[in-house]
Design a protein around this motif. Sequence first.
Motif, PDB file in Angstrom:
ATOM      1  N   GLY A 164       0.819  -1.207   0.000  1.00  0.00           N
ATOM      2  CA  GLY A 164       0.000   0.000   0.000  1.00  0.00           C
ATOM      3  C   GLY A 164       0.846   1.248   0.000  1.00  0.00           C
ATOM      4  O   GLY A 164       0.531   2.224  -0.679  1.00  0.00           O
ATOM      5  N   LEU A 165       1.975   1.218   0.754  1.00  0.00           N
ATOM      6  CA  LEU A 165       2.860   2.378   0.774  1.00  0.00           C
ATOM      7  C   LEU A 165       3.564   2.540  -0.554  1.00  0.00           C
ATOM      8  O   LEU A 165       3.747   3.658  -1.042  1.00  0.00           O
ATOM      9  CB  LEU A 165       3.899   2.219   1.898  1.00  0.00           C
ATOM     10  N   ALA A 166       3.953   1.435  -1.161  1.00  0.00           N
ATOM     11  CA  ALA A 166       4.642   1.512  -2.451  1.00  0.00           C
ATOM     12  C   ALA A 166       3.738   2.064  -3.534  1.00  0.00           C
ATOM     13  O   ALA A 166       4.191   2.707  -4.480  1.00  0.00           O
ATOM     14  CB  ALA A 166       5.150   0.120  -2.865  1.00  0.00           C
ATOM     15  N   LEU A 167       2.427   1.785  -3.393  1.00  0.00           N
ATOM     16  CA  LEU A 167       1.485   2.242  -4.405  1.00  0.00           C
ATOM     17  C   LEU A 167       0.899   3.603  -4.090  1.00  0.00           C
ATOM     18  O   LEU A 167       0.227   4.204  -4.919  1.00  0.00           O
ATOM     19  CB  LEU A 167       0.340   1.228  -4.539  1.00  0.00           C
ATOM     20  N   ALA A 168       1.124   4.098  -2.897  1.00  0.00           N
ATOM     21  CA  ALA A 168       0.522   5.369  -2.497  1.00  0.00           C
ATOM     22  C   ALA A 168       0.976   6.477  -3.425  1.00  0.00           C
ATOM     23  O   ALA A 168       2.141   6.593  -3.775  1.00  0.00           O
ATOM     24  CB  ALA A 168       0.922   5.708  -1.062  1.00  0.00           C
ATOM     25  N   GLY A 169       0.022   7.305  -3.823  1.00  0.00           N
ATOM     26  CA  GLY A 169       0.334   8.454  -4.650  1.00  0.00           C
ATOM     27  C   GLY A 169       0.438   8.145  -6.124  1.00  0.00           C
ATOM     28  O   GLY A 169       0.682   9.039  -6.933  1.00  0.00           O
ATOM     29  N   PRO A 208       3.265  -4.584 -18.521  1.00  0.00           N
ATOM     30  CA  PRO A 208       3.045  -5.451 -17.366  1.00  0.00           C
ATOM     31  C   PRO A 208       1.761  -6.251 -17.520  1.00  0.00           C
ATOM     32  O   PRO A 208       0.895  -5.908 -18.331  1.00  0.00           O
ATOM     33  CB  PRO A 208       2.959  -4.457 -16.201  1.00  0.00           C
ATOM     34  N   PRO A 209       1.608  -7.333 -16.760  1.00  0.00           N
ATOM     35  CA  PRO A 209       0.384  -8.142 -16.862  1.00  0.00           C
ATOM     36  C   PRO A 209      -0.873  -7.288 -16.659  1.00  0.00           C
ATOM     37  O   PRO A 209      -0.979  -6.534 -15.696  1.00  0.00           O
ATOM     38  CB  PRO A 209       0.556  -9.168 -15.738  1.00  0.00           C
ATOM     39  N   LEU A 269      -2.720  -5.619 -13.270  1.00  0.00           N
ATOM     40  CA  LEU A 269      -3.011  -6.469 -12.115  1.00  0.00           C
ATOM     41  C   LEU A 269      -2.295  -6.009 -10.849  1.00  0.00           C
ATOM     42  O   LEU A 269      -2.914  -5.879  -9.782  1.00  0.00           O
ATOM     43  CB  LEU A 269      -2.628  -7.912 -12.428  1.00  0.00           C
ATOM     44  N   VAL A 270      -0.989  -5.772 -10.931  1.00  0.00           N
ATOM     45  CA  VAL A 270      -0.245  -5.439  -9.728  1.00  0.00           C
ATOM     46  C   VAL A 270      -0.690  -4.096  -9.169  1.00  0.00           C
ATOM     47  O   VAL A 270      -0.899  -3.940  -7.969  1.00  0.00           O
ATOM     48  CB  VAL A 270       1.271  -5.451 -10.010  1.00  0.00           C
ATOM     49  N   PHE A 278       8.773  -8.007  -4.921  1.00  0.00           N
ATOM     50  CA  PHE A 278       8.586  -6.722  -5.587  1.00  0.00           C
ATOM     51  C   PHE A 278       9.539  -5.713  -4.937  1.00  0.00           C
ATOM     52  O   PHE A 278       9.426  -5.402  -3.761  1.00  0.00           O
ATOM     53  CB  PHE A 278       7.154  -6.197  -5.411  1.00  0.00           C
ATOM     54  N   ASN A 279      10.493  -5.209  -5.702  1.00  0.00           N
ATOM     55  CA  ASN A 279      11.345  -4.143  -5.198  1.00  0.00           C
ATOM     56  C   ASN A 279      10.660  -2.793  -5.345  1.00  0.00           C
ATOM     57  O   ASN A 279      10.802  -1.918  -4.507  1.00  0.00           O
ATOM     58  CB  ASN A 279      12.684  -4.135  -5.936  1.00  0.00           C
ATOM     59  N   LYS A 280       9.922  -2.650  -6.437  1.00  0.00           N
ATOM     60  CA  LYS A 280       9.219  -1.403  -6.691  1.00  0.00           C
ATOM     61  C   LYS A 280       8.116  -1.697  -7.682  1.00  0.00           C
ATOM     62  O   LYS A 280       8.316  -2.415  -8.655  1.00  0.00           O
ATOM     63  CB  LYS A 280      10.175  -0.349  -7.271  1.00  0.00           C
ATOM     64  N   ILE A 281       6.930  -1.165  -7.434  1.00  0.00           N
ATOM     65  CA  ILE A 281       5.817  -1.341  -8.357  1.00  0.00           C
ATOM     66  C   ILE A 281       5.719  -0.086  -9.209  1.00  0.00           C
ATOM     67  O   ILE A 281       5.398   0.981  -8.704  1.00  0.00           O
ATOM     68  CB  ILE A 281       4.504  -1.590  -7.604  1.00  0.00           C
TER      69      ILE A 281
END
Length: 220
Positions: free
Chosen positions: A8-13, A96-97, A171-172, A196-199
């Motif tokens: 969630g933090l990696a995807l925030a913003g 990406p998928p 998807l990710v 996942f290192n970075k999304i």
Amino acid sequence: MLSVKLIGLALAGITIAVDVTKNPALVASLTTSAQQLDRLAQLPHDSDWLFDFEAQTNYNFAPGSVVNANAATWPATVDNELTMAIINLGPCSMLPPHFHPRASNYVVSISGNTTTYMIEENGARIVTQNLTPMKMTIFPRGSIHTMVNNDCTNSQLVSALSSTDTGTSNLVNGLSALPQNVLEAAFGGPGQVLSFNKIPDVGTGAIHGTKECMKACGLN
């Protein structure tokens, strides 16, 4: 490595890039017109019937892009039931998928060497193709698929989709909409670690691909 809790933090913003309707009033009027002659009257210039892929702001090979000619970007497509797209993949780049909820997707290679992977549903096998120029595959509506440029040079493909409003769901990136406890359970329980290192953001459609290709091509 990134724990499920940190997704969630990696995807925030993240801002999901989608086609923005260029002329909503015209598209709405064309959509509700009673007959084709009414639509033609609203597209009176020859320039209304020409779409230049290379002139679009998201056209690039770094890392790449998907440029759509559809109802949002080209009003002349309204009621013609097709989206045409140019897929640009820079060296080692990939789509990406993802899946399209409202369209089947026909893809033809123009240049380069692109590997595609597709799976339709639970219990189905993965279909793998290597697309070189003038070879084609199809991704049925709703199927999960991805495309990977295997080489250190650009790849380009033409994509035809059976709707002017195909929808695209990565998807990710879409995982960010799920509650964290549900996401943890889906990946096998609390404390599971995902590779996942970075999304990446959706951006213009393409992202950097596998570390093996990046290393072989001398790319960071």
